[in-house]
Design an enzyme around this catalytic site. Sequence first.
Site, PDB file in Angstrom:
ATOM      1  N   LYS A  20       0.842  -1.213   0.000  1.00 23.26           N
ATOM      2  CA  LYS A  20       0.000   0.000   0.000  1.00 23.26           C
ATOM      3  C   LYS A  20       0.863   1.243   0.000  1.00 23.26           C
ATOM      4  O   LYS A  20       2.034   1.226   0.394  1.00 23.26           O
ATOM      5  CB  LYS A  20      -0.940   0.026   1.211  1.00 23.26           C
ATOM      6  CG  LYS A  20      -0.268   0.008   2.592  1.00 23.26           C
ATOM      7  CD  LYS A  20       0.198   1.346   3.128  1.00 23.26           C
ATOM      8  CE  LYS A  20       0.939   1.221   4.445  1.00 23.26           C
ATOM      9  NZ  LYS A  20       1.717   2.379   4.829  1.00 23.26           N
ATOM     10  N   VAL A 106      11.041  -4.500   2.410  1.00 26.72           N
ATOM     11  CA  VAL A 106      11.001  -4.852   3.841  1.00 26.72           C
ATOM     12  C   VAL A 106      11.210  -3.594   4.686  1.00 26.72           C
ATOM     13  O   VAL A 106      12.120  -2.803   4.405  1.00 26.72           O
ATOM     14  CB  VAL A 106      12.096  -5.901   4.152  1.00 26.72           C
ATOM     15  CG1 VAL A 106      12.132  -6.226   5.633  1.00 26.72           C
ATOM     16  CG2 VAL A 106      11.847  -7.174   3.344  1.00 26.72           C
ATOM     17  N   ALA A 107      10.360  -3.411   5.713  1.00 25.02           N
ATOM     18  CA  ALA A 107      10.434  -2.231   6.599  1.00 25.02           C
ATOM     19  C   ALA A 107      10.490  -0.951   5.783  1.00 25.02           C
ATOM     20  O   ALA A 107      11.222  -0.021   6.096  1.00 25.02           O
ATOM     21  CB  ALA A 107      11.629  -2.327   7.559  1.00 25.02           C
ATOM     22  N   GLY A 112       4.431  -4.293   4.135  1.00 24.54           N
ATOM     23  CA  GLY A 112       4.776  -5.660   3.722  1.00 24.54           C
ATOM     24  C   GLY A 112       4.494  -6.686   4.817  1.00 24.54           C
ATOM     25  O   GLY A 112       3.946  -7.753   4.551  1.00 24.54           O
ATOM     26  N   SER A 114       2.346  -6.380   7.248  1.00 25.56           N
ATOM     27  CA  SER A 114       0.890  -6.463   7.405  1.00 25.56           C
ATOM     28  C   SER A 114       0.286  -7.298   6.282  1.00 25.56           C
ATOM     29  O   SER A 114      -0.648  -8.077   6.505  1.00 25.56           O
ATOM     30  CB  SER A 114       0.278  -5.057   7.374  1.00 25.56           C
ATOM     31  OG  SER A 114       0.794  -4.290   8.430  1.00 25.56           O
ATOM     32  N   ALA A 115       0.814  -7.139   5.073  1.00 27.61           N
ATOM     33  CA  ALA A 115       0.334  -7.928   3.935  1.00 27.61           C
ATOM     34  C   ALA A 115       0.535  -9.417   4.216  1.00 27.61           C
ATOM     35  O   ALA A 115      -0.361 -10.236   3.975  1.00 27.61           O
ATOM     36  CB  ALA A 115       1.072  -7.517   2.661  1.00 27.61           C
ATOM     37  N   ASP A 147      -2.483  -1.719  10.127  1.00 26.93           N
ATOM     38  CA  ASP A 147      -2.573  -1.733   8.663  1.00 26.93           C
ATOM     39  C   ASP A 147      -3.081  -3.059   8.101  1.00 26.93           C
ATOM     40  O   ASP A 147      -3.311  -3.170   6.901  1.00 26.93           O
ATOM     41  CB  ASP A 147      -1.186  -1.466   8.045  1.00 26.93           C
ATOM     42  CG  ASP A 147      -0.728  -0.024   8.211  1.00 26.93           C
ATOM     43  OD1 ASP A 147      -1.556   0.822   8.604  1.00 26.93           O
ATOM     44  OD2 ASP A 147       0.460   0.231   7.951  1.00 26.93           O
TER      45      ASP A 147
END
Length: 307
Positions: A20, A106-107, A112, A114-115, A147
């Site tokens: 997102k 990543v971070a 990512g 949350s996905a 998220d």
Amino acid sequence: MTQPAAATPTGTVTVRVPAKVNVQLSVGGLRPDGFHGLANVFLAVGLYDSVSATRAEEPRLTVSGPDAALVPQDRTNLAARAAELLAERHGLAPDVHLHIAKDIPVAGGMAGGSADAAGALLACDRLWGLNTPREELLALCAELGSDVPFSFAGGAALGEGRGEVLTPLEVGGAFHWVFAVADGGLSTPDVYRECDRLRADDDVPEPVASEALLAALRAGDAQALAGALRNDLQPAALSLRPSLAETLNTGLAAGALAALVSGSGPTCAFLAADADSAARTAHTLTASGTCRAARATTSPAPGATVV
Ligand code: C5P
């Protein structure tokens, strides 16, 4: 007491989940629970992780992809916590092998983790034959992180509360984006803390969604959206990572309509007028050395989907 999952479909269930970008991230004051009230306009974009769930003798988690080494491969991974939470609610043992094929930075401020949690929840739900109603899965998502409900839902949505109370939004057309991926991540709590520090002397207004921004989304109008983008975490991300200013300026000079830090960063997002302009901006950013990689994609993208 937990029990093995009842007779359910065998094999592997794979779920694809999007990254997102926050086209508006308005951050209110710090709440007593340690979170901030938000007006958070989420847009799912076409960068995806895939989460596969396979029956196993005991819980196991593996990760593949160029940045796999940066992802925790144990119970601290939010995807493992998602499987545990779902299993616990149904009195099952969380004996599943989760494999994450990682493509989302990543971070990076693109949700990512949350996905992966949203993907694991849906994959385990189907693997274990639970068919939990969507509203219940969204409630479990909210327990896992602010998220996670949006990663599950995809599309576009206004997130209120700490970001987990979603209202779906209409989007009138495709938007073209470039994402400049930085070396090394930023910690979301650190960025919120820095935001509080920078605003310590300010009166922080109640966050509200921008009518101009919602209208731009409805109309599919990239020029109007460019003028309405806003991220209250951007000054904090820039304070912690000053080099991001150069990345933002490079993308703007390459012709992007607008540039902003994605969520808590350090990924930078560029809104482009069309696919050609996005490809040019990505090329310029990659060649500039101001980021590790640049990816062009479109939005909105669907939420967690069994493939
Ligand atoms: O909900 P999540 O676990 O993703 O949040 C991570 C951290 O980000 C929180 O512990 C908090 O420090 C910060 N946060 C916040 N306000 C929000 C969402 C997250 O302060 N609305």
